[in-house]
Design an enzyme around this catalytic site. Structure first.
Site, short mmCIF file in Angstrom:
data_model
loop_
_atom_site.label_atom_id
_atom_site.label_comp_id
_atom_site.label_asym_id
_atom_site.label_seq_id
_atom_site.Cartn_x
_atom_site.Cartn_y
_atom_site.Cartn_z
N ASP A 16 10.87 6.14 -47.85
CA ASP A 16 11.91 5.17 -47.39
C ASP A 16 11.46 3.45 -47.33
O ASP A 16 10.51 3.53 -47.88
CB ASP A 16 11.49 6.14 -45.53
CG ASP A 16 12.28 4.52 -44.61
OD1 ASP A 16 13.03 4.69 -44.23
OD2 ASP A 16 11.24 3.89 -44.21
N GLU A 32 16.15 5.17 -50.60
CA GLU A 32 16.59 3.89 -49.88
C GLU A 32 16.38 3.29 -49.99
O GLU A 32 15.37 2.28 -49.41
CB GLU A 32 15.97 4.39 -48.46
CG GLU A 32 16.58 4.48 -47.61
CD GLU A 32 16.40 3.15 -46.55
OE1 GLU A 32 16.90 1.86 -45.48
OE2 GLU A 32 15.07 2.74 -46.39
#
Length: 720
Positions: A399, A452
């Site tokens: 993330d 990401e």
């Protein structure tokens, strides 16, 4: 000397309890000391249970002593006001951790850190119990507390292993399932009780204690999947990911399901839709459910909200046996500042940077991991390996990589600290990500590590040896933003935004991309995927079908968030299950059925997945017809596979006589028409088979004369 030590023990300030408590040679005798505040009396027993004598209460605060004629194994029989307890003396045992473990930890390269830090049921020197170990180098004293000692920090102070800064203690006869925390005397006083950073199990939130994990290993039955995984994850293999929030996908009797109940419903559903993998939003334990797991504190513990760690392992095992991979979202960039957590863990900035310009994240009010510190680097590396090894997880989606890469991320001028070269790159985070990807590649072959990453950082999925970050894939955030912006336009104005579809194909092969329509795109006022579509109800569903066809026919692997597959109208809410009742309506059921068909074609047609990351797998035919908002291209799968012709009409008009050049003469078969009546379309557009004509077009000697469906897509293949 005794009085001074007793006072320090009474105030819970003794950082070296083993030098005073337990057995110590004293002349020809062995003096046994036990510090048991609150005990009425203590008897000393031999290892066979025979009495050795009642210990003398040499200080009313709780110091008991008894000399023995010689060193021997012994037990304590403690008379508490509430009852009698028999146990070995924690202070009669030698050190727990080996020098190699401590060295590798300090070096930041202990690949199985969870096996030496945290709590673990063990047998130590022939006695069963629980070993505790925690890193707190600046603490003056650390104690293990729990129900087993009335949460009294005086009872079980730990041994410091210098210079690693690790505190350890073996508590005999303690059982799995016990709740515990650490009481830490920092440089400036006693801190709020801390949960174990290495805990492998926790209490159910909002309770915050750690739990001693079960000792037995899970009996895995996914050997076939694991043996095939590397092949399934090859760049040329299909990868279609269904992203979900486990707690709000589908409820069981108006409540969040546990892992077993989720498996019963989710696995058949994902199999039926044809996804190859699921991706779970973070399931590492987190204090605030509203963070959706993206502010985790227990980087080694599956959330107790869904059941025990053993049940999570069983869930992964069942997915694998059903042919479904499991990817976890993983957050190595930041953590919340809850009082029981990692922030100033030992009274100093330990896991985080000390300076707020480096250690505080302004977007999320969280702390930023100091990955330049070797122990923190190793802690996060071990967390990644833990999920991949211990739970057979198939991949990690990392993330917020962009927030890790840049020191000035979301910061104004003058509010960030440059790196040692004066630049904005976070060199420590870059080194960590490269090391992570290299270690995973060598130690867990076939596992995916997906970034990401929302900027134009070069080489995110390029090998480290070639100067890249080494990720297996990168989310294509540019495609996501451009394509969603385009599809939201009224068809009348799409001709002015034609570049938003064509631009992404200039860089589509610069990385190994995943095309993501994730949870972030259906929350916070952005509207659901269906809710973004312009026009009346019919046009909205037609646009949804067209968008899904665009996504599945575009180069790049696929990721779709739950609910998008059947056209949920409202935004996702983590406190409610999906609106499954919508499937009683034909348009919603048809959208789901179309998605099922797209996944089938994607898996079965090599041209749609085999050369996803190579420009040789894609060829423009029509990219300049902005007036009609039409795009056409060829997808190719290399030797031995047929090319596919893909055509998209982003206007609500039926376009008759639309000629498109093709590389093969003869019969062509329509594999998909998103406007067919079975998808709740109007029934327009070419269907079935047709023959090419010897009319040159688009650089091809032959061409097809097509009817393009309104707000529709066609996928065709040579019929021979």
């Amino acid at each position: 000397m005794n009085q001074n030590r007793v006072q320090r023990l009474q105030r819970a300030e003794d950082g070296d309890p083993f030098s005073f408590l337990g057995p110590h040679a004293q002349g020809d005798e062995t003096l046994v000391r036990a510090w048991l505040p609150g005990a009425d009396a203590v008897d000393l027993l031999s290892s066979d249970g025979s009495p050795l004598g009642r210990m003398h209460c040499s200080d009313p605060d709780g110091l008991f002593e008894l000399p023995l004629p010689q060193a021997q194994r012994y037990c304590l029989r403690i008379h508490w006001p509430s009852g009698v307890q028999e146990t070995e003396d924690p202070y009669a045992f030698g050190p727990l951790l080996g020098d190699t473990d401590l060295y590798l930890f300090a070096e930041g390269n202990h690949r199985q850190l969870w096996r030496c830090l945290g709590a673990a049921p063990v047998e130590h020197e022939g006695v069963a119990g629980v070993r505790f170990a925690v890193w707190a180098p600046n603490a003056r004293r650390v104690s293990v507390v729990g129900n087993f000692n009335s949460w009294d920090g005086r009872r079980h102070p730990m041994r410091l292993r210098y210079p690693a800064g690790v505190w350890e203690l073996f508590i005999p006869r303690l059982q799995p399932g016990e709740c515990y925390k650490y009481e830490i005397l920092g440089p400036h006083g006693v801190l709020p009780l801390r949960a174990d950073p290495m805990a492998q199990a926790t209490e159910m939130p909002p309770a915050t204690a750690s739990k001693v994990p079960q000792g037995e290993a899970f009996a895995w039955q996914d050997q076939q999947w694991m043996s095939e995984r590397e092949q399934r994850h090859a760049p040329q293999a299909p990868l279609a990911i269904y992203e979900l929030h486990a707690g709000s996908w589908q409820w069981q009797d108006d409540r969040t399901p546990d892992w077993d109940e989720l498996a019963e419903r989710l696995i058949p559903y994902v199999q039926d839709l044809g996804f190859t993998h699921i991706e779970l939003m973070p399931i590492m334990e987190h204090p605030f459910g509203g963070s959706w797991g993206y502010q985790p504190l227990s980087m080694f513990a599956p959330t107790a909200r869904l059941g025990s760690p053993q049940r999570f392992a069983a869930f992964v095992d069942r997915c694998h046996r059903a042919g479904i991979g499991v990817i976890l979202d993983w957050v190595p960039g930041h953590f919340p500042n809850d009082a029981h957590g990692l922030a100033e863990f030992d009274g100093t900035a330990l896991y985080e940077y000390a300076h707020p310009f480096e250690g505080f994240h302004p977007d999320w009010n969280t702390c930023i991991y100091n990955l330049g510190r070797t122990e923190v680097h190793g802690f996060m590396l071990a967390s990644a390996l833990y999920w991949l090894r211990e739970y057979h997880v198939d991949g990690l989606r990392v993330d917020a990589v962009a927030s890790m890469l840049y020191r000035d991320y979301s910061r104004e001028a003058g509010q960030w600290i440059p790196n040692r070269h004066g630049g904005r790159e976070n060199l420590e985070a870059i080194e960590f990500l490269q090391h992570l990807n290299e270690v995973v590649r060598s130690e867990v072959p076939g596992a995916l590590v997906i970034a990401e990453e929302s900027t134009a950082w070069p080489g995110v999925s390029r090998p480290v040896q070639q100067g890249g970050l080494g990720f297996s894939h990168k989310w294509n955030m540019g495609w996501m933003n451009d394509s969603l912006s385009y599809i939201q336009q009224d068809p009348l104005y799409r001709l002015h935004h034609h570049h938003q579809i064509t631009f992404g194909l200039h860089y589509a092969f610069s990385e190994r991309f995943i095309l993501p329509i994730s949870h972030d795109e259906v929350v916070h006022g952005k509207r659901s995927l269906l809710g973004r579509m312009p026009g009346d109800r019919w046009q909205q569903f037609a646009n949804l079908r067209l968008f899904l066809a665009l996504m599945w026919s575009h180069p790049g692997k696929k990721l779709l968030f739950m609910g998008c597959e059947f056209g949920q109208w409202r935004e996702w809410n983590h406190d409610q299950q999906l609106d499954w009742y919508l499937l009683q309506y034909p348009e919603h059921a048809a959208a789901q059925a179309l998605l099922r068909e797209l996944n089938r074609l994607y898996r079965e047609e090599p041209a749609l997945h085999r050369l996803d990351d190579q420009d040789s797998g894609f060829q423009w035919l029509i990219g300049d017809d902005a007036r009609n908002s039409v795009f056409a291209w060829l997808r190719k799968g290399g030797e031995g596979s047929a090319p596919l012709l893909v055509v998209h009409n982003f206007t609500p008009q039926v376009l008759d006589g639309y000629r498109i050049g093709v590389p093969h003469a003869g019969r062509w078969q329509v594999l998909l028409n998103t406007d067919e009546r079975r998808w709740s379309g109007s029934g327009a557009g070419t269907q079935g088979e047709l023959h090419s004509e010897q009319t040159a077009a688009h650089g091809q000697s032959d061409s097809l004369n097509l009817q393009l469906p309104p707000l529709g897509a066609l996928i065709l293949r040579p019929a021979h």
